[in-house]
Scaffold this active site. Structure first.
Site, short mmCIF file in Angstrom:
data_model
loop_
_atom_site.label_atom_id
_atom_site.label_comp_id
_atom_site.label_asym_id
_atom_site.label_seq_id
_atom_site.Cartn_x
_atom_site.Cartn_y
_atom_site.Cartn_z
N ASN A 134 -29.66 53.69 -16.74
CA ASN A 134 -30.46 54.10 -17.88
C ASN A 134 -31.06 52.89 -18.58
O ASN A 134 -30.33 51.96 -18.95
CB ASN A 134 -29.58 54.88 -18.88
CG ASN A 134 -30.33 55.30 -20.13
OD1 ASN A 134 -31.18 56.18 -20.08
ND2 ASN A 134 -30.04 54.65 -21.25
N GLU A 135 -32.37 52.89 -18.73
CA GLU A 135 -33.09 51.88 -19.49
C GLU A 135 -32.59 50.45 -19.24
O GLU A 135 -32.09 49.77 -20.15
CB GLU A 135 -33.04 52.22 -20.98
CG GLU A 135 -33.67 53.57 -21.27
CD GLU A 135 -33.75 53.93 -22.75
OE1 GLU A 135 -34.54 54.82 -23.08
OE2 GLU A 135 -33.01 53.34 -23.55
#
Length: 632
Positions: A209-210
């Site tokens: 994630n990110e």
């Protein structure tokens, strides 16, 4: 967390609905005098596009699945980067004291978090499930609270992540070896839930994630900025591991947080890697590079390693207020539109954004699908959120987005999804095939239309009215129709009520033209049928007189009951239909976000129980926030 010194309790009395005192939006009326005219063209013989049903998705930890009819659910967010599937520990990073704890699960059985996702999805009829795999290098070893600066990984507070075990998988993971294996995790999921083709299995895996924010959100895990080489190599290796175990599972990556990451990953004045790589390979922006890396690796491996290019999108102009919010979606699809933000000022070379991304896909890895696994246009407390959400879903359908999962659960935004997926409360939904539709001026009103494949007996037309004060007198012209349409129903979200309501039934459809009046600042789904009796028996919503009462409690500490909760007195509870609690939200730890949990308030009659929804949670940036209770 704590609530500060001021609570404002707004009560709706006399059997009526309540609006929170928004302050920024003028009062609207259902049938405003005058209004403006808008011609809407729908071409039944125009180019048709299949709509992916997965664009109506949500994120597990931000949306209550019982509040929305959804088609996909993603398990993601910052917490998942350091999630340890072996013991269910996770770390909040800079979001909350760098705490390793039981936030995601207080249970000990391995992979309990993803098993719960499968159960919840099954309960609410959601077929497509995506979870997040860990790629930053380390995960939480314990649930012992704050990880200090001198405990940065590698340390005893973390377990190392390895993508492949290189040895037989154990039936149960070894909790003492200090290592967490991703392929063993996927194998465990398959053994417990079935593979991606199983109804209970996981259909999609996100490559973390990110990653561009690892060094900001998770500096105890990954203190240095991610590089192009690191992100590419890790994505390839982890995707290979998953595909060997579940070849039909879909791989999503790289889950970039926003526009600047699309363009130059993590470059700044001190780092020029992205610029150098773009110049050397003639890439337009970083996304070209990632797609090229994954395509070349896939060809070498002999299997596709990236099924879905995954981005996150949080509109910049939507942050500035309602007027900009209802125009903000246009940045994604409209040539020449310049939004009121730094993107509109400095980044027009990539606007509209979605066609630019699709061009990158077509150039560097054709056949790759597109996902927006986090997005939010804000406006959860008024109809600007519904309008933006409704336009966004139409845009996703038109631009061929494969999957979109809303990050957030605010009521007016959720209604923007329900407008498409459950407009009548009986499962009525937007058609599965998009057909051309247009308004005279998209700044005033946007529209999208659809039919079901092979069935033109019903046409669904989404329309927004972006004017805050004037009604929209819309004429929907169903051009090139092979049928004579005879009736229509208008379902809308408008005024201070966040629910989808049946606004009108039109019986006088002539020459395939439908005349509807939309309230100021509203979003509607107009359902047109070739059956004159299609909506017989449906009940149009009747407006009721609204009476508001606002009470201010300046010292809530003096109202604490014996259980330690602030107890707010409610006079004449039988007449209350909604309660809104506003307050100044602060964090005792000094974090930028604060959370307050407010329990439900119930009144009892005999053996029954009547009152308001159960526990509500307010997550808000430090400052003002509100929680709404609706009577059930």
């Amino acid at each position: 967390m704590r609530k500060s010194t001021a609570f404002l309790t707004a009560l709706a009395m006399a059997g009526c609905t309540l609006s929170a005192p928004l302050g920024v939006l003028p009062e609207t009326k259902v049938n405003a005098a005058g209004g403006f005219d808008m011609n809407i063209k729908v071409d039944l013989k125009g180019e048709r596009k299949e709509i992916s049903p997965l664009i109506y998705g949500v994120n597990q930890y931000t949306t209550d699945l019982k509040s929305v009819k959804t088609t996909a659910v993603r398990q993601g967010g910052n917490r998942m980067t350091a999630y340890n599937w072996e013991n269910n520990a996770s770390n909040a990073g800079s979001d909350w004291k760098h705490s390793s704890d039981n936030n995601l699960s207080d249970s000990n059985p391995p992979a309990e978090v993803v098993q719960r996702l499968s159960k919840e999805a099954a309960k609410y009829g959601v077929d497509y499930k995506m979870t997040t795999l860990q790629m930053a290098g380390y995960v939480s070893a314990d649930k012992d609270g704050t990880v200090k600066e001198d405990e940065v990984a590698p340390s005893k507070r973390w377990n190392e992540v390895k993508f492949t075990k290189g040895a037989p998988f154990a039936d149960e993971p070894d909790l003492t070896d200090g290592v967490v294996y991703m392929d063993e995790y996927v194998n465990y999921i398959i053994n417990k839930l079935g593979d991606s083709q199983s109804p209970t299995g996981i259909q999609g895996y996100s490559l973390d994630n990110e990653p561009v924010l690892w060094n900001d959100t998770h500096p105890r895990v990954h203190p240095e900025p991610v590089t192009i080489e690191e992100l590419g190599n890790k994505s390839i290796e982890l995707a290979k591991a998953v595909k060997k175990l579940d070849p039909k599972a879909e791989i999503f990556g790289p889950a970039l947080y926003g526009y600047t990451a699309f363009d130059h990953l993590d470059d700044d004045e001190q780092h020029t890697e992205s610029g150098d790589v773009k110049s050397k390979n003639n890439y337009h922006w970083y996304l070209d590079c990632y797609l090229d890396q994954m395509k070349k690796a896939s060809e070498e491996e002999g299997t596709r390693l990236l099924d879905v290019l995954d981005i996150h999108y949080y509109s910049e102009s939507a942050r500035t207020g309602a007027e900009d919010r209802v125009q903000s979606v246009r940045t994604l699809y409209e040539e020449g539109f310049s939004e009121n933000s730094w993107i509109g000022q400095w980044c027009m070379q990539n606007v509209p954004i979605l066609p630019t991304i699709k061009k990158s896909i077509d150039t560097y890895y054709p056949g790759t699908k597109l996902a927006i696994s986090e997005y939010n246009f804000k406006g959860g407390e008024d109809t600007s959120g519904t309008i933006a959400q409704a336009e966004a879903l139409g845009c996703f359908a038109d631009q061929g987005v494969y999957l979109a999962t809303l990050w957030g659960g605010e009521p007016f935004i959720i209604s923007g999804i329900n407008l498409y997926t459950n407009y009548d409360g009986k499962g009525g939904c937007f058609g599965d095939t998009l057909i051309p539709a247009s308004t005279e001026d998209v700044s005033k009103s946007s529209t999208y239309a659809a039919v079901n494949d092979g069935d033109e007996s019903k046409v669904t037309v989404m329309i927004t009215n972006k004017n805050m004060t004037e009604a929209e007198n819309a004429v929907i012209d169903l051009e090139n129709a092979s049928k004579d349409y005879k009736s229509a129903a208008v379902y809308a979200v408008y005024g201070d009520n966040d629910q989808v309501r049946l606004l009108d039934i039109v019986k006088d459809v002539k020459d395939n033209k439908v005349n509807v009046e939309l309230p100021a600042f509203s979003a509607a789904m107009v359902v047109v049928s070739d059956d004159a009796a299609a909506f017989d028996g449906e009940k149009i919503y009747e407006e009721k007189k609204v009476t508001e009462k606002t009470e201010e409690f300046k010292d809530p500490s003096s109202m604490i009951n014996k259980n330690g909760y602030v107890e707010i007195p409610i006079t004449d509870p039988e007449q209350v239909s909604k309660i809104v609690i506003n307050g100044d939200v602060t964090s005792s730890a000094g974090s930028g976000w604060a959370t307050a949990r407010l329990c439900s308030m119930h009144q009892r009659k005999g053996q029954g129980r009547q009152g308001f929804l159960d526990i509500q949670e307010l997550q808000s940036p430090a400052g003002q926030g509100s929680v709404r209770y609706r009577k059930v």
